[in-house]
Design a protein around this motif. Structure first.
Motif, PDB file in Angstrom:
ATOM      1  N   CYS A  64       1.003  -1.123   0.094  1.00 50.93           N
ATOM      2  CA  CYS A  64      -0.099  -0.006   0.003  1.00 50.93           C
ATOM      3  C   CYS A  64       0.896   1.160  -0.110  1.00 50.93           C
ATOM      4  O   CYS A  64       2.013   1.246   0.235  1.00 50.93           O
ATOM      5  CB  CYS A  64      -0.835  -0.108   0.910  1.00 50.93           C
ATOM      6  SG  CYS A  64      -0.146   0.046   2.824  1.00 50.93           S
ATOM      7  N   ASP A  65       0.254   2.288  -0.104  1.00 50.93           N
ATOM      8  CA  ASP A  65       1.041   3.739  -0.462  1.00 50.93           C
ATOM      9  C   ASP A  65       0.490   4.399   0.878  1.00 50.93           C
ATOM     10  O   ASP A  65      -0.861   5.015   1.031  1.00 50.93           O
ATOM     11  CB  ASP A  65       0.562   4.305  -1.681  1.00 50.93           C
ATOM     12  CG  ASP A  65       1.288   5.710  -1.777  1.00 50.93           C
ATOM     13  OD1 ASP A  65       2.270   5.809  -1.086  1.00 50.93           O
ATOM     14  OD2 ASP A  65       0.872   6.605  -2.578  1.00 50.93           O
ATOM     15  N   THR A  71      -5.634   5.137   2.782  1.00 49.59           N
ATOM     16  CA  THR A  71      -4.862   3.674   3.215  1.00 49.59           C
ATOM     17  C   THR A  71      -5.401   3.332   4.435  1.00 49.59           C
ATOM     18  O   THR A  71      -5.635   2.144   4.577  1.00 49.59           O
ATOM     19  CB  THR A  71      -3.431   3.961   3.130  1.00 49.59           C
ATOM     20  OG1 THR A  71      -3.240   4.453   1.644  1.00 49.59           O
ATOM     21  CG2 THR A  71      -2.560   2.993   3.464  1.00 49.59           C
ATOM     22  N   GLN A  74      -8.786   1.420   3.812  1.00 51.01           N
ATOM     23  CA  GLN A  74      -8.497  -0.049   3.381  1.00 51.01           C
ATOM     24  C   GLN A  74      -7.735  -1.024   4.219  1.00 51.01           C
ATOM     25  O   GLN A  74      -8.263  -2.149   3.932  1.00 51.01           O
ATOM     26  CB  GLN A  74      -7.632   0.263   2.040  1.00 51.01           C
ATOM     27  CG  GLN A  74      -8.424   1.172   0.722  1.00 51.01           C
ATOM     28  CD  GLN A  74      -7.250   1.792  -0.120  1.00 51.01           C
ATOM     29  OE1 GLN A  74      -6.024   1.625   0.155  1.00 51.01           O
ATOM     30  NE2 GLN A  74      -8.038   2.326  -1.000  1.00 51.01           N
ATOM     31  N   LEU A  75      -6.958  -0.296   4.807  1.00 50.28           N
ATOM     32  CA  LEU A  75      -6.328  -1.542   6.077  1.00 50.28           C
ATOM     33  C   LEU A  75      -7.303  -1.895   6.843  1.00 50.28           C
ATOM     34  O   LEU A  75      -7.229  -3.202   7.422  1.00 50.28           O
ATOM     35  CB  LEU A  75      -5.237  -0.891   6.675  1.00 50.28           C
ATOM     36  CG  LEU A  75      -3.877  -0.656   5.848  1.00 50.28           C
ATOM     37  CD1 LEU A  75      -2.794   0.004   6.568  1.00 50.28           C
ATOM     38  CD2 LEU A  75      -3.259  -2.120   5.312  1.00 50.28           C
TER      39      LEU A  75
END
Length: 157
Positions: A64-65, A71, A74-75
């Protein structure tokens, strides 16, 4: 003098507690030891869960960025099944002030461990490699002489 001042500040209740402790120090000490063990037992689950969360994020960090704003969310979505499984294993956690333990629920553990978008954002900032600026070349250093070499030379006066 100091003894009189402490005695005055403690008052009658403080003196009674001090006498009770001095008279029955072994049972009171054992009770305090059991209490400390129970609190540490409850804290152990939180510590393991925090370590596990850190491992999960480190595992997913190359994929991931961290600079993207979405982010952490999403995690959260990716780690949710793992979280539910690990959080179910933790039975007890410390109370709000840490003086006793209570039953642990996944929702209560989320805030305590940092399994929220804000908590994961803070964790990502700590774990993500920070870009460093290249250092300018430094001038070569002169080698210092040891004290024995300095003391062997005669002094100029």
């Amino acid at each position: 003098m100091i003894g009189v001042l402490v005695d005055y500040l403690m008052g009658p209740l403080g003196r009674a507690l001090e006498n009770a402790y001095l008279t029955h120090s072994l049972p009171i000490g054992l009770l305090l030891l059991v209490w400390m063990g129970v609190v540490c037992w409850g804290l152990r689950g939180l510590i393991r869960l925090r370590q596990q969360l850190r491992r999960w994020v480190q595992e997913l960090l190359p994929l991931c960025d961290p600079s993207q704003p979405g982010t952490p969310q999403q995690l959260l979505e990716v780690l949710e099944p793992r979280w539910q499984e690990e959080a179910a294993r933790v039975r007890f956690m410390p109370t709000r002030h840490g003086l006793w333990i209570r039953r642990a629920t996944p929702e209560a553990l989320r805030a305590e461990v940092g399994f929220t978008a804000e908590g994961l954002a803070r964790l990502l900032v700590r774990l993500a490699p920070q870009p460093t600026a290249p250092r300018p070349p430094s001038a070569p250093r002169q080698r210092r002489q040891s004290r024995t070499a300095l003391s062997a030379r005669p002094l100029d006066r």
